[in-house]
Motif scaffolding. Structure first.
Motif, mmCIF file in Angstrom:
data_model
loop_
_atom_site.group_PDB
_atom_site.id
_atom_site.type_symbol
_atom_site.label_atom_id
_atom_site.label_comp_id
_atom_site.label_asym_id
_atom_site.label_seq_id
_atom_site.Cartn_x
_atom_site.Cartn_y
_atom_site.Cartn_z
ATOM 1 N N SER A 1 -18.624 -57.657 -108.336
ATOM 2 C CA SER A 1 -19.456 -57.709 -107.125
ATOM 3 C C SER A 1 -20.854 -58.245 -107.430
ATOM 4 N N GLN A 2 -21.426 -57.795 -108.548
ATOM 5 C CA GLN A 2 -22.762 -58.259 -108.922
ATOM 6 C C GLN A 2 -22.778 -59.764 -109.170
ATOM 7 N N HIS A 3 -21.718 -60.273 -109.772
ATOM 8 C CA HIS A 3 -21.688 -61.709 -110.061
ATOM 9 C C HIS A 3 -21.427 -62.546 -108.807
ATOM 10 N N THR A 4 -20.774 -61.965 -107.815
ATOM 11 C CA THR A 4 -20.535 -62.737 -106.584
ATOM 12 C C THR A 4 -21.843 -63.034 -105.864
ATOM 13 N N THR A 5 -22.871 -62.225 -106.097
ATOM 14 C CA THR A 5 -24.168 -62.500 -105.453
ATOM 15 C C THR A 5 -24.756 -63.816 -105.958
ATOM 16 N N LEU A 6 -24.344 -64.257 -107.135
ATOM 17 C CA LEU A 6 -24.857 -65.508 -107.686
ATOM 18 C C LEU A 6 -24.248 -66.735 -107.015
ATOM 19 N N PRO B 1 -30.688 -68.379 -103.191
ATOM 20 C CA PRO B 1 -31.676 -69.290 -102.607
ATOM 21 C C PRO B 1 -31.851 -70.486 -103.550
ATOM 22 N N PRO B 2 -32.080 -71.686 -103.020
ATOM 23 C CA PRO B 2 -32.175 -72.884 -103.869
ATOM 24 C C PRO B 2 -33.152 -72.747 -105.028
ATOM 25 N N VAL B 3 -34.310 -72.114 -104.787
ATOM 26 C CA VAL B 3 -35.318 -71.972 -105.844
ATOM 27 C C VAL B 3 -34.755 -71.181 -107.018
ATOM 28 N N ILE B 4 -34.074 -70.085 -106.734
ATOM 29 C CA ILE B 4 -33.536 -69.233 -107.792
ATOM 30 C C ILE B 4 -32.285 -69.854 -108.403
ATOM 31 N N SER B 5 -31.519 -70.553 -107.580
ATOM 32 C CA SER B 5 -30.336 -71.241 -108.105
ATOM 33 C C SER B 5 -30.735 -72.259 -109.161
ATOM 34 N N ASP B 6 -31.840 -72.975 -108.933
ATOM 35 C CA ASP B 6 -32.331 -73.951 -109.918
ATOM 36 C C ASP B 6 -32.720 -73.256 -111.222
ATOM 37 N N LEU B 7 -33.335 -72.076 -111.109
ATOM 38 C CA LEU B 7 -33.743 -71.335 -112.307
ATOM 39 C C LEU B 7 -32.522 -70.959 -113.143
ATOM 40 N N ASP C 1 -30.247 -63.165 -117.088
ATOM 41 C CA ASP C 1 -30.015 -61.724 -116.967
ATOM 42 C C ASP C 1 -29.612 -61.392 -115.533
ATOM 43 N N LEU C 2 -28.423 -60.839 -115.368
ATOM 44 C CA LEU C 2 -27.879 -60.594 -114.033
ATOM 45 C C LEU C 2 -28.758 -59.648 -113.229
ATOM 46 N N GLY C 3 -29.220 -58.561 -113.874
ATOM 47 C CA GLY C 3 -30.082 -57.615 -113.171
ATOM 48 C C GLY C 3 -31.380 -58.262 -112.734
ATOM 49 N N GLY C 4 -31.956 -59.096 -113.609
ATOM 50 C CA GLY C 4 -33.194 -59.791 -113.276
ATOM 51 C C GLY C 4 -33.006 -60.766 -112.129
ATOM 52 N N ILE C 5 -31.880 -61.469 -112.119
ATOM 53 C CA ILE C 5 -31.593 -62.434 -111.048
ATOM 54 C C ILE C 5 -31.495 -61.724 -109.709
ATOM 55 N N ASN C 6 -30.730 -60.638 -109.666
ATOM 56 C CA ASN C 6 -30.547 -59.908 -108.412
ATOM 57 C C ASN C 6 -31.861 -59.313 -107.916
ATOM 58 N N GLU C 7 -32.690 -58.826 -108.838
ATOM 59 C CA GLU C 7 -33.985 -58.282 -108.456
ATOM 60 C C GLU C 7 -34.890 -59.384 -107.921
ATOM 61 N N LEU C 8 -34.848 -60.550 -108.551
ATOM 62 C CA LEU C 8 -35.669 -61.675 -108.113
ATOM 63 C C LEU C 8 -35.258 -62.133 -106.717
ATOM 64 N N LYS D 1 -34.029 -60.221 -104.329
ATOM 65 C CA LYS D 1 -34.556 -59.232 -103.376
ATOM 66 C C LYS D 1 -36.033 -59.496 -103.083
ATOM 67 N N ILE D 2 -36.802 -59.774 -104.149
ATOM 68 C CA ILE D 2 -38.235 -60.012 -103.974
ATOM 69 C C ILE D 2 -38.465 -61.301 -103.193
ATOM 70 N N TYR D 3 -37.646 -62.317 -103.489
ATOM 71 C CA TYR D 3 -37.790 -63.608 -102.803
ATOM 72 C C TYR D 3 -37.560 -63.455 -101.303
ATOM 73 N N ARG D 4 -36.618 -62.616 -100.911
ATOM 74 C CA ARG D 4 -36.342 -62.427 -99.483
ATOM 75 C C ARG D 4 -37.585 -61.934 -98.743
ATOM 76 N N GLN D 5 -38.406 -61.167 -99.435
ATOM 77 C CA GLN D 5 -39.596 -60.588 -98.810
ATOM 78 C C GLN D 5 -40.842 -61.444 -99.016
ATOM 79 N N PHE D 6 -40.927 -62.108 -100.188
ATOM 80 C CA PHE D 6 -42.124 -62.902 -100.504
ATOM 81 C C PHE D 6 -41.714 -64.295 -100.996
ATOM 82 N N PRO D 7 -41.108 -65.116 -100.156
ATOM 83 C CA PRO D 7 -40.592 -66.418 -100.624
ATOM 84 C C PRO D 7 -41.670 -67.358 -101.159
#
Length: 303
Positions: A147-152, A156-162, A170-177, A179-185
């Protein structure tokens, strides 16, 4: 054919002899470079072996100290997991041309799949009609892992490029990033635009805290305009007293930092000053000062 050629041909053939070997006839190399084995990872591999078997044979060499037994060259994890899975035999081939450097090279050059590569595989399986739990069983992982990997698969394009550029894996770091992007793009986009920015999980969490604090400060500075976002307080209550105390504490702290910078930053005997702190205090001070510096650098990066 020369005798030398015959010997080399025979040796090569022996090196590729594949058979199912009794696990009790195999021992691990006490000098192998891998010293730590993750228990959870071994259990996952064992679950896969129970359902699919060992697909990649291990490499062994004859044990010079005990006839009829063998020492592992490569495949200690598969060997251990097979025992956990209750197997009696394991596919193996005898390599007579083994040297210790082979193990070192094998461990250094091993390249694990990235989170994106795992996610793409899961996406392919989902497209083929498989369910999360079926994929989990197939690869020997938990349903949460899948389930965690399906979020990848929908970043968002910015994070996908990263992720595609390998700046963060790091999967945990990606998912956290995400969440933050949704609020502060906008802020996140500016922050990651600097290629020198380290995208560690600790840095991401610090960035989250900084953005949350900055948002709170903006709301607090416009109580009328943002009244709907602020907690309801009554004049003269404990909250007002608490805010005043926090403000005074920040003023004192700022003055202390300035004073320290003046005294320590220009003092040739700064080493002697820090020697008065024990190692634990030095480490704690280092963490706090590094966090202050990281906050300052982050605020500069999003301006």
């Amino acid at each position: 054919m020369t005798e030398k050629h015959k010997h080399e041909t025979s040796k090569s053939a022996k090196a590729h002899t594949l058979s199912e070997m009794d696990l009790d006839s195999i021992i691990e190399d006490p000098n192998q470079p891998r010293k730590v084995f993750d228990t959870a990872s071994l259990e996952e591999l064992a679950n896969t072996i129970k359902t699919r078997g060992v697909k990649t044979p291990i490499s062994v060499r004859p044990n010079p100290d005990k006839s009829g037994t063998y020492i592992i060259n490569h495949g200690a994890r598969r060997y251990r997991a097979s025992r956990i899975a209750g197997k009696k035999t394991i596919p193996a081939f005898i390599d007579h041309d083994y040297t210790e450097i082979d193990q070192v090279i094998e461990n250094i050059q091993r390249d694990n799949l990235s989170s994106r590569e795992v996610a793409d595989f899961i996406g392919q399986q989902l497209s083929a009609g498989k369910k999360n739990h079926e994929i989990a069983v197939m690869i020997g992982k938990s349903k949460a892992y899948v389930s965690q990997h399906t979020t990848l698969l929908d970043l968002p394009p910015v994070i996908s490029d990263l992720v595609n550029n390998g700046r963060i894996n790091d999967l945990g770091g990606i998912n956290e990033l995400v969440k933050i992007y949704r609020q502060f793009p906008d802020e996140v986009t500016r922050w990651v635009s600097d290629e020198n920015t380290e995208l560690t999980r600790a840095a991401i969490l610090l960035m989250r805290d900084c953005l949350t604090d900055m948002q709170h400060q903006r709301l607090s500075s416009n109580p009328v305009e943002n009244a709907m976002f602020l907690p309801k307080t009554r004049p003269g209550n404990k909250s007002k007293s608490k805010n005043k105390k926090e403000t005074e504490q920040k003023i004192e702290l700022k003055a202390l930092v300035v004073n320290i910078a003046e005294k320590v930053g220009t003092d040739d005997k700064s080493d002697a000053i820090f020697d008065h702190l024990n190692p634990g205090e030095q480490k704690q001070l280092q963490r706090l000062l590094q966090k202050v510096l990281n906050v300052a650098l982050f605020q500069e990066s999003i301006k």
